[in-house]
Design an enzyme around this catalytic site. Structure first.
Site, mmCIF file in Angstrom:
data_model
loop_
_atom_site.group_PDB
_atom_site.id
_atom_site.type_symbol
_atom_site.label_atom_id
_atom_site.label_comp_id
_atom_site.label_asym_id
_atom_site.label_seq_id
_atom_site.Cartn_x
_atom_site.Cartn_y
_atom_site.Cartn_z
ATOM 1 C CB CYS A 188 -0.967 -0.004 1.182
ATOM 2 S SG CYS A 188 -0.174 0.254 2.780
ATOM 3 C CB ALA A 189 0.250 4.829 0.307
#
Ligand SMILES: [Fe+2]
Length: 390
Positions: free
Chosen positions: A74-75
């Protein structure tokens, strides 16, 4: 690293080695489409946004492939860690990418540039920012170091130079970068080193900038090592203030003037044809005296998928001179051909240039946002038709 975590170095090594794995990217579809993880090859990847996991885990988990290790992404590595834990509860082999895309974007991989035995009195390191295709350099000679085109992750350069028992004496930006936030001024200030970036008429730089020495060369001198020449060559074109750095008369840190399979785009200042003509003259006249064997070490790679963790990204001046655009008969035909190759620049580039001209600290989250995705610094065949959105 926790038991379920994998860091960027390990992940890129696994990708480069061709190991079977599946990236399970839980960012939203737009972010996934804009920028994905890749090494020497693009690994298999599946995009299932995090909110869907929250809402439909019972339906999604049974449909995930078994028998291939999953790496959740994810980020920043937070929500993907939760997904990774959930998958393991269901008996699926899953590890979480620690730090997520932010860690991937900041990952730097130093590779030593080969130099002949007779030249071993100094070292040239190409520091590859794999995610973005940005290339910076550390040159070490007798306990003194110069860093060229550093990214904003300045502590990595400091640690690297310290590990080589050297001190940073000079920091150079080959030009005012548009694609990434420069660490040049910050790195120089933290290490009480001189900072050089060219200054063009009408394009002032905030902060202290070292003047070009008389004779046009910086010299690295320390301990008993022979002085090492860093010859600065003005290279207007990609930008008006650009300089290439010729190390020991043979290794040309070319900035974005010359890339491995193209040239730097001359359109980022809204003077595409004028700067394009300058670029042609720079390459065909200002650099004409350099022999074909000159090793070209660019500031960016025009083809991010070719960026590996182990190989130097380099070419020879003779190879670059053979590019079809550079055999065009005039500066004007070259400038028009190059202008036709480039697509629109990312919107953030104008903001990055403003910051790099007046290098104040900015929040890392803003820099992450500006630096999303691979660089788009090149003008090369296919660049307009196929923007780099790996
Ligand atoms: Fe550039």
């Amino acid at each position: 690293m926790s038991d379920d975590g994998i860091d960027v170095t390990e992940l890129l090594a696994a990708i480069d080695a061709g190991e079977r794995l599946l990236l399970l990217d839980v960012r939203n579809e737009r972010d996934f489409a804009a920028w994905r993880i890749g090494g020497r090859r693009e690994p298999d990847a599946l995009n299932v946004p995090y909110f869907r996991f929250l809402e439909e885990a019972d339906a999604i988990v049974p449909r995930l492939p078994r028998g291939v290790p999953l790496v959740t992404v994810c980020a920043h590595g937070g929500s993907s860690a939760l997904v990774s834990a959930l998958l393991r509860e269901h008996g699926i082999v899953a590890r979480n990418l620690v730090g997520g895309m932010a860690a991937y974007g900041a990952h730097l991989s130093p590779v030593r540039v080969p130099t002949p035995v007779a030249e071993r009195r100094f070292e040239i390191w190409q520091v590859q920012r794999v995610a973005r295709g940005c290339l910076s350099y550390v040159v070490v000679s007798g306990g003194a170091a110069v860093v060229v085109d550093p990214s904003r992750h300045v502590e990595r350069y400091e640690a690297f130079v310290a590990a080589r028992n050297a001190r940073i004496e000079l920091v150079i930006d080959t030009h005012v970068h548009a694609d990434h936030v420069s660490g040049g001024a910050t790195l120089a200030a933290r290490n009480r080193a001189a900072y050089f970036v060219g200054v063009a008429d009408g394009w002032p730089i905030g902060g202290a900038v070292a003047a070009l020495p008389a004779g046009g060369s910086f010299w690295l001198r320390r301990d008993d090592a022979p002085p090492l020449e860093l010859r600065m060559i003005a290279t207007p074109g990609h930008t008006p203030e650009g300089h290439a750095v010729l190390v020991a008369g043979r290794w040309l840190l070319s900035g974005d003037t010359l890339l491995v399979d193209g040239v730097g785009r001359p359109d980022l200042g809204a003077h595409a044809l004028e700067w394009g003509r300058d670029l042609y003259r720079t390459i065909t006249q200002r650099l004409a005296w350099l022999p074909d064997e000159t090793v070209v070490l660019p500031a960016h790679t025009a083809a991010p998928p070719d960026v590996g963790a182990h190989d130097v990204i380099a070419t020879s001046l003779g190879e670059v001179r053979g590019l079809p655009e550079l055999t065009l008969p005039s500066a004007d035909t070259f400038a028009r051909a190059i202008a036709a190759l480039v697509g629109p620049a990312p919107e953030a580039y104008a903001q990055i240039v403003v910051r790099n001209r007046d290098p104040e600290p900015i929040p890392p989250e803003l820099a992450d946002e500006w630096e999303l995705g691979p660089n788009q610094c090149a003008a090369r065949p296919g660049a307009a038709a196929a923007p780099e959105t790996r």
